[in-house]
Design a protein around this motif. Structure first.
Motif, PDB file in Angstrom:
ATOM      1  N   VAL A 223     -19.042  25.331 -49.437  1.00 51.25           N
ATOM      2  CA  VAL A 223     -18.501  25.469 -48.184  1.00 51.25           C
ATOM      3  C   VAL A 223     -17.369  24.551 -47.835  1.00 51.25           C
ATOM      4  O   VAL A 223     -16.350  25.206 -47.180  1.00 51.25           O
ATOM      5  N   PHE A 224     -17.389  23.517 -48.230  1.00 50.01           N
ATOM      6  CA  PHE A 224     -16.123  22.563 -48.091  1.00 50.01           C
ATOM      7  C   PHE A 224     -14.757  23.225 -48.706  1.00 50.01           C
ATOM      8  O   PHE A 224     -13.651  23.244 -48.242  1.00 50.01           O
TER       9      PHE A 224
ATOM     10  N   GLU B  62     -14.386  26.493 -49.080  1.00 50.05           N
ATOM     11  CA  GLU B  62     -14.102  27.637 -48.185  1.00 50.05           C
ATOM     12  C   GLU B  62     -13.542  27.256 -47.123  1.00 50.05           C
ATOM     13  O   GLU B  62     -12.583  27.690 -46.483  1.00 50.05           O
ATOM     14  N   TRP B  63     -13.854  26.133 -46.248  1.00 50.44           N
ATOM     15  CA  TRP B  63     -13.368  25.542 -45.165  1.00 50.44           C
ATOM     16  C   TRP B  63     -11.813  25.073 -45.559  1.00 50.44           C
ATOM     17  O   TRP B  63     -11.063  25.308 -44.734  1.00 50.44           O
TER      18      TRP B  63
ATOM     19  N   ILE C 179      -8.460  27.157 -45.049  1.00 46.81           N
ATOM     20  CA  ILE C 179      -8.207  27.307 -43.363  1.00 46.81           C
ATOM     21  C   ILE C 179      -7.509  26.183 -43.088  1.00 46.81           C
ATOM     22  O   ILE C 179      -6.910  26.231 -41.760  1.00 46.81           O
ATOM     23  N   GLU C 180      -7.706  25.195 -43.427  1.00 48.57           N
ATOM     24  CA  GLU C 180      -7.080  23.882 -42.933  1.00 48.57           C
ATOM     25  C   GLU C 180      -5.653  23.427 -43.621  1.00 48.57           C
ATOM     26  O   GLU C 180      -5.498  23.831 -44.859  1.00 48.57           O
TER      27      GLU C 180
END
Lengths: 434, 402
Positions: B213-214, B216-217, B220-221
C-alpha cells in the motif's frame, strides 16, 4: 497533555500598524501601514476606490468580500507561522464529566492566548462540549464555503462497543479536538472568523447560538452559494486532478487503517498466547532445583515482553488509528468543497450560456454574471491556496505519524531486548557445587 | 569418559533419502533411509585421512536398536529417539512425515541419538550398537538372536507392579513423580510455544501489506513518494524475516522435545525398579507362606485357617507318610526360595545402585543441556529484537525523508 502554547513575543502586543495589511500592494512581506486595517473581512470595505492590484498586476475587485479573503489567503501562503509571527494560541485540555438529570456529558477546557486586536482580552478560558465544536464546524462551513474546514473526530459512537466515558476514549477525542482548533488557528482566513472568535471567548455560547440567524443577516453575508442543481460539463484539469488525488488518497488511507487494525488484532492474539507461555516456565522452575532460577528468569522475561507489547498496541490504537481516520474524514469534506466549486462554476456557465442565447446586443456583461464569474475565480483561488497549505500540513502530519509508529515499534523491541539481555548472566551463572 | 566410543569414532547421520520398497505384507511403501557415516578418530590425529564407512538405516531399525538397549540395560536412562510423527506443529509446519523440513530435523535428531549413546559410559560398549554403526547386512538377525524380546517385561505386569508394590525405594517414587510432572510441563510448554509461533507469524506477515500500500500511495505523491516507497521496502523485509526466526526456534523446540522423551526413559527405569521390588516382595511372601505351611504340617497345628486343614478335618487326616512327603517337598522349595530371595535381593540392590548412578549422571547432563538450550533461546530472542530495531530504524529514516 495538550501542547503548551508558544511564548508570546516579549515586546508585548503588536501594534495594529505592524500587522500585515490584507490589501497591500507590495510583493514583499513588509507592509506599509498606509491604510487602517480591518480584520473583519466579512464586512464590505470602504476603500473600494483605491486602485489595488495583486503582485502580478491583476486588478483586484475590492467590492466583494470573498476576494479580500482570498487575497489574504494567497499573500500569507508562504508565511512561515513559527513562534515569531504567531499571535494566537489555542489549547484543548482538562476533560470533565458532567452528570445532569437529562444526560451525562464531557466538557473540555479551551484556553486561548492572543495579542490580536479582534480579541478584547489577551487570555480566555472557556468550557466546551463536543456539540459546541460540531456547531463551530457547521458555522465555518456555512460562512467560509470556499475553504477547507478541518475534520472533527466522529460524532457517534456505537453504544456498548466503546465506552464514551473511558479515559482512553476521552483522551483520544481531546487530542482530535485540540488538533481541530489548532488547524483553524493556523489558517490565515479561518482564524479570523467571527464564529471562531465567539467560540473561544463567549461565556454563554448557547445564547450566541440562538442569535445565530440574526447575526448572520446583520453581517450581511450575501455570499450565498446556490446549490441550484446546475450540472457542470467538465471539471478544469487541475481540480479534476485534485479530485482524483483525494479519491486515491482516501482509498489508500482506508487500506492502511484496515492493515493497522489487523496488526493490532494479531498482536493481541499473540499477547493472549504469550500470557499463557510465560507462567509455564515458572511452573517448570518449581519442579527443578538447579534450573529453578533460570526458568523463573525466562518466565519473568516473557512477562516483560507482554507488558511492552500491550503498550505498543495501546499506543497504536490511541495515537495512530484516530489520525488516519481524521484524514479520511478530511478528504471526504474536501471532496464536498470541490463539488460546491463545481456548482458555482456550473451556475456561472449556465447563466453565461443563457445570456449568449438571447443574442442581445449588450455593451457590457450584466453585473449578475460578473458576480458569478467573480465567485468562481475567488473560489478557485481560495481552494488552490488551501490545497497547497493542506498538502504541506498533510506531509508534516504523516511524516510525524509514521515516524511515531516506527518509534513505538523501536521502543517495544528495545524493551524486549533489555529484558532478554539482562537474563543472560543469570542463565550462565554457575551454581555452587553441592 | 576417555574410553567411550564417541571419542574414538566420528559419527554422523549425513543424508536422508526417499526409498520405495515392499513391506512385510508385500505392499509397496515409501520410507526414508538415513546414511550413517563413521570414521576412526585416531588415524586422523596422526595426520592421515581415515576412510569413511557408511551404511543406510531406516527409522524402524533405530527403533529396534533402542528397544534392545532399553531391555538389555534397564537400569540406564536410555537416550530417546526423535519423534516418530510430527507433533506440536503450528500451521506453517507440515505434519507430513515426508516433508523435507521434518526429515531434516529428524536426521539431526537421529544423529544426536547416536552421539548420546556413543558417549554413554555403559551403552557405548555394547556390541549390537557397534554393529548397528558398522555392519550393514544381517544386523537385524543379530539383534533378534539375542532374544531380548523375551526379556522384555509386559506392560500389564509393569502396571500391576505399580499398583501393588508395598515398599519401593522412596527416591524412585519421587523420581517417578518428577518425571510425570516434567512430561506434563514440557508438553504444555511445547503446545503453547507452537501457538505463540503461529501468532507471531501472523503479526509479521500482515506488515507485508504495508509494503504494497505504501508503494501504491507513493505513486500519487510528489515529495512524500520516495520516503514512502523505501519505507515500504523495509516493511517487506520485516515480514520476510519471521521465516528464518521461527525456523531457528524449531531447534529449541527439538531440544525440549528430547527431554520430554527423556522423561519417559526416566520413568521406564522407575517402572523397572517397581517391578523388581514387587517381584522381590512376592517371592518373600511366597517363602513366608511356604515356611508357615511346613511348620503347620510338622507340628500338626493349624494356626491359620486353610481349606486343606478343613478338608482334612472333614475327610480324615492324611497318612504320616503323605505328610512326610509333603514336608520334604516344601523344605526343598523353601531352600530354593531362600536362594532365589537372596539373589533377588542382591539384584535389587545392584539395580538401585547402578540405576541411581546413571540417574545422577543424567541429572547433570539434563541441567547442563537445558541451561544451554535456554541460553540459546535467549540469544535467539535478542537477535530477533535487534533485527526488529534495525528494520524499524531504517523505516523511520525513510519516513523522516518524506
Amino acid at each position: 497533555a495538550a501542547g503548551a502554547p508558544k511564548p508570546l513575543p516579549s515586546s508585548g502586543p503588536k501594534s495594529l500598524r505592524e500587522m500585515p495589511h490584507p490589501l497591500a500592494t507590495s510583493s514583499s512581506e513588509e507592509m506599509g501601514p498606509a491604510l487602517t486595517p480591518s480584520p473583519d473581512l466579512i464586512q464590505p470595505r470602504s476603500i473600494a476606490d483605491k486602485d489595488l492590484s495583486l503582485p502580478n498586476g491583476t486588478p483586484v475587485d475590492t467590492s466583494s468580500p470573498a476576494s479580500s479573503s482570498s487575497l489574504l489567503n494567497r499573500l500569507q501562503l508562504d508565511d512561515d507561522l513559527d513562534g515569531e509571527t504567531r499571535d494566537l494560541f489555542v489549547t484543548v485540555d482538562d476533560p470533565k464529566k458532567h452528570v445532569c438529570t437529562m444526560e451525562t456529558y464531557i466538557t473540555y477546557r479551551v484556553t486561548t492566548k492572543t495579542t490580536r486586536a479582534e480579541f478584547d482580552l489577551p487570555e480566555y478560558s472557556v468550557r466546551r462540549r463536543y456539540q459546541d465544536f460540531d456547531w463551530l464546524r457547521n458555522k465555518l462551513e456555512e460562512s467560509q464555503p470556499t475553504h477547507l474546514i478541518p475534520p472533527l473526530p466522529e460524532k457517534f459512537v456505537v453504544k456498548g462497543v466503546v465506552d464514551r466515558f473511558s479515559e482512553e476514549f476521552v483522551e483520544t477525542r481531546r487530542k482530535a479536538l485540540d488538533k481541530f482548533l489548532k488547524r483553524i488557528t493556523d489558517h490565515p482566513v479561518l482564524s479570523f472568523n467571527e464564529h471562531f472568535n465567539v467560540f473561544l471567548t463567549a461565556k454563554d455560547l448557547n445564547a450566541y447560538k440562538k442569535q445565530g440567524m440574526a447575526l448572520l443577516s446583520k453581517m450581511g453575508e450575501s455570499v450565498k452559494y446556490v446549490t441550484g442543481g446546475y450540472k457542470l460539463r467538465s471539471r478544469p484539469l487541475e481540480f479534476a486532478a485534485i479530485g482524483e488525488y483525494l479519491d486515491t488518497f482516501s482509498l489508500k488511507l482506508g487500506t492502511i487503517d484496515r492493515i493497522a487494525q489487523r496488526i493490532i488484532k494479531e498482536q493481541l492474539e499473540y499477547l493472549v498466547e504469550l500470557r499463557e507461555y510465560g507462567p509455564v516456565y515458572s511452573t517448570w522452575g518449581g519442579l527443578e532445583v538447579e534450573l529453578s532460577e533460570p526458568l523463573e528468569g525466562v518466565s519473568a522475561c516473557v512477562g516483560n515482553c507482554c507488558t511492552a507489547l500491550e503498550e505498543l498496541s495501546e499506543d497504536m490504537t490511541e495515537d495512530f488509528l484516530p489520525v488516519l481516520r481524521e484524514y479520511i474524514l478530511y478528504s471526504e469534506s474536501m471532496k464536498n468543497v470541490l463539488k460546491k466549486r463545481d456548482q458555482v462554476q456550473a451556475e456561472y456557465e449556465a447563466k453565461l450560456e443563457a445570456v449568449a442565447l438571447k443574442k442581445e446586443d449588450r455593451p457590457k456583461v450584466p453585473t449578475d454574471i460578473e458576480k458569478c464569474q467573480d465567485r468562481v475565480e475567488c473560489f478557485n483561488a481560495d481552494l488552490k491556496a488551501d490545497m497547497e497549505r493542506w498538502q504541506n500540513n498533510k506531509r508534516q502530519d504523516f511524516r510525524q505519524l509514521l515516524m511515531g509508529m516506527a518509534d513505538k515499534n523501536i521502543q517495544y523491541y528495545e524493551k524486549c531486548l533489555t529484558a532478554w539481555e539482562s537474563i543472560i548472566p543469570l542463565l550462565q551463572d554457575k551454581p555452587e557445587t553441592k | 569418559m576417555d574410553d567411550c566410543l564417541a571419542k574414538k569414532m566420528e559419527i554422523t547421520v549425513s543424508e536422508a533419502e526417499k526409498r520405495t520398497g515392499r513391506n512385510a505384507m508385500n505392499m509397496q511403501e515409501t520410507y526414508t533411509a538415513y546414511l550413517i557415516e563413521t570414521r576412526a578418530v585416531e588415524a586422523q590425529s596422526e595426520g592421515q585421512c581415515a576412510p569413511v564407512d557408511s551404511l543406510w538405516r531406516r527409522y524402524s531399525e533405530f527403533e529396534l536398536l533402542r528397544n534392545y538397549l532399553s531391555v538389555t540395560y534397564p537400569h540406564i536412562v536410555v537416550p530417546p529417539l526423535p519423534e516418530k510423527r510430527a507433533d506440536f506443529v503450528w500451521h506453517k509446519l507440515s505434519a507430513d512425515n515426508m516433508d523435507p523440513d521434518f526429515v531434516e530435523r529428524r536426521r539431526i535428531g537421529l544423529e544426536n541419538f547416536l552421539l548420546r549413546v556413543a558417549s554413554h559410559p555403559v551403552l557405548c560398549q555394547d556390541k549390537i550398537f557397534y554393529s548397528f554403526l558398522t555392519q550393514e547386512g544381517g544386523w537385524k538377525e543379530m539383534v533378534n538372536e539375542t532374544g531380548f524380546q523375551l526379556k522384555a517385561d509386559s506392560r500389564l505386569k509393569a502396571l500391576n507392579a505399580t499398583f501393588r508394590v508395598k515398599n519401593p525405594d522412596k527416591r524412585f517414587t519421587e523420581l517417578k513423580h518428577y518425571s510425570d510432572e516434567l512430561q506434563s510441563v514440557i508438553s504444555h510448554l511445547l503446545r503453547v510455544r507452537a501457538r505463540v509461533a503461529d501468532r507471531l507469524y501472523g503479526v509479521y506477515k500482515v506488515h507485508g501489506n504495508y509494503g504494497r500500500v505504501f508503494s501504491e500511495w507513493s505513486a500519487i505523491e510528489k515529495e512524500m513518494g520516495d520516503g514512502l516507497q523505501s519505507a515500504g521496502h523495509h516493511m517487506d523485509v520485516y515480514a520476510a524475516s519471521i521465516d528464518d526466526i521461527l525456523e531457528e526456534e524449531e531447534h529449541y523446540a527439538d531440544q525440549l522435545k528430547e527431554y520430554l522423551f527423556y522423561a519417559e526413559a526416566l520413568r521406564a527405569v522407575c517402572r523397572k525398579h517397581e517391578l523388581m521390588q514387587y517381584d522381590l516382595e512376592m517371592a518373600a511372601q511366597d517363602l513366608t507362606s511356604k515356611k508357615q505351611q511346613c511348620e503347620e504340617l510338622a507340628t500338626g497345628t493349624v494356626r491359620t485357617f486353610s481349606l486343606k486343614g478343613m478338608t482334612s478335618k472333614l475327610f480324615g487326616q492324611e497318612t504320616p507318610e503323605q505328610r512326610e512327603a509333603k514336608i520334604k517337598v516344601l523344605e526343598e522349595q523353601i531352600q530354593e526360595g531362600e536362594e532365589q530371595l537372596k539373589t533377588k535381593n542382591l539384584e535389587g540392590r545392584d539395580f538401585v545402585r547402578s540405576a541411581w548412578a546413571d540417574i545422577e549422571r543424567f541429572k547433570e547432563q539434563k541441567n547442563h543441556d537445558l541451561k544451554e538450550a535456554l541460553i540459546s533461546y535467549a540469544v535467539m530472542q535478542i537477535s530477533m529484537c535487534k533485527k526488529g530495531i534495525q528494520v524499524w530504524t531504517n523505516a523511520k529514516e525513510c519516513f523522516s525523508k518524506m
